[in-house]
Scaffold this motif. Structure first.
Motif, short mmCIF file in Angstrom:
data_model
loop_
_atom_site.label_atom_id
_atom_site.label_comp_id
_atom_site.label_asym_id
_atom_site.label_seq_id
_atom_site.Cartn_x
_atom_site.Cartn_y
_atom_site.Cartn_z
N ALA A 1 0.34 24.92 11.35
CA ALA A 1 1.36 25.27 12.36
C ALA A 1 1.98 24.04 13.02
O ALA A 1 2.82 24.19 13.91
CB ALA A 1 0.73 26.15 13.42
N GLN B 1 5.87 23.78 13.78
CA GLN B 1 6.35 24.70 14.80
C GLN B 1 5.82 24.32 16.18
O GLN B 1 6.50 24.53 17.19
CB GLN B 1 5.92 26.14 14.48
N LYS C 1 7.88 21.84 18.18
CA LYS C 1 9.13 22.35 18.76
C LYS C 1 8.90 23.12 20.06
O LYS C 1 9.86 23.51 20.70
CB LYS C 1 9.84 23.24 17.75
#
Length: 124
Positions: free
Chosen positions: A51, A54, A57
């Motif tokens: 992950a 992601q 961000k």
């Protein structure tokens, strides 16, 4: 070496050491707790590795909220078993109330009808 590679290496090392303890040591020894902890930490780091793009961000305030709620849930779980039922909706509300980025393009302008087009259509 970038951060994602380091996270992946930690995941692999933890899982390999945990598996080695499982294969080498007898199940009644005191190392059984370390074996379980290493496999669990390795699994969490493997998920973190997957992950990572992601997660980079995420806004800072949401990351801090997730960490604080996770700590609160871990501490309160011994006292209040239903802390997760409260923490999950709070995270959803925080996500929905997050600040939205300003759009890069201006909103479309409405076309104004000119006076000549209106008068020409009104005449017979």
């Amino acid at each position: 070496m970038n951060a994602r590679t380091k996270i992946g290496l930690v995941a692999i090392i933890c899982c390999v050491i945990g598996a080695a303890l499982f294969l080498v040591d007898d199940p009644t020894s005191s190392l059984e707790h370390f074996q379980g902890a290493l496999i669990k930490v390795g699994g969490v780091f493997a998920l973190l590795w997957l992950a990572y793009p992601q997660i980079t961000k995420l806004p800072v305030w949401l990351s801090l909220a997730i960490v604080l709620i996770a700590i609160t849930t871990a501490v309160a779980s011994s006292v209040w078993k239903k802390a997760a039922l409260v923490a999950i909706p709070v995270l959803i509300v925080l996500w929905m109330l997050r600040p939205r980025p300003a759009s890069s393009s201006p909103p479309p302008k409405k076309k104004k009808k000119s006076a000549s087009s209106q008068s020409s259509s009104a005449e017979p």
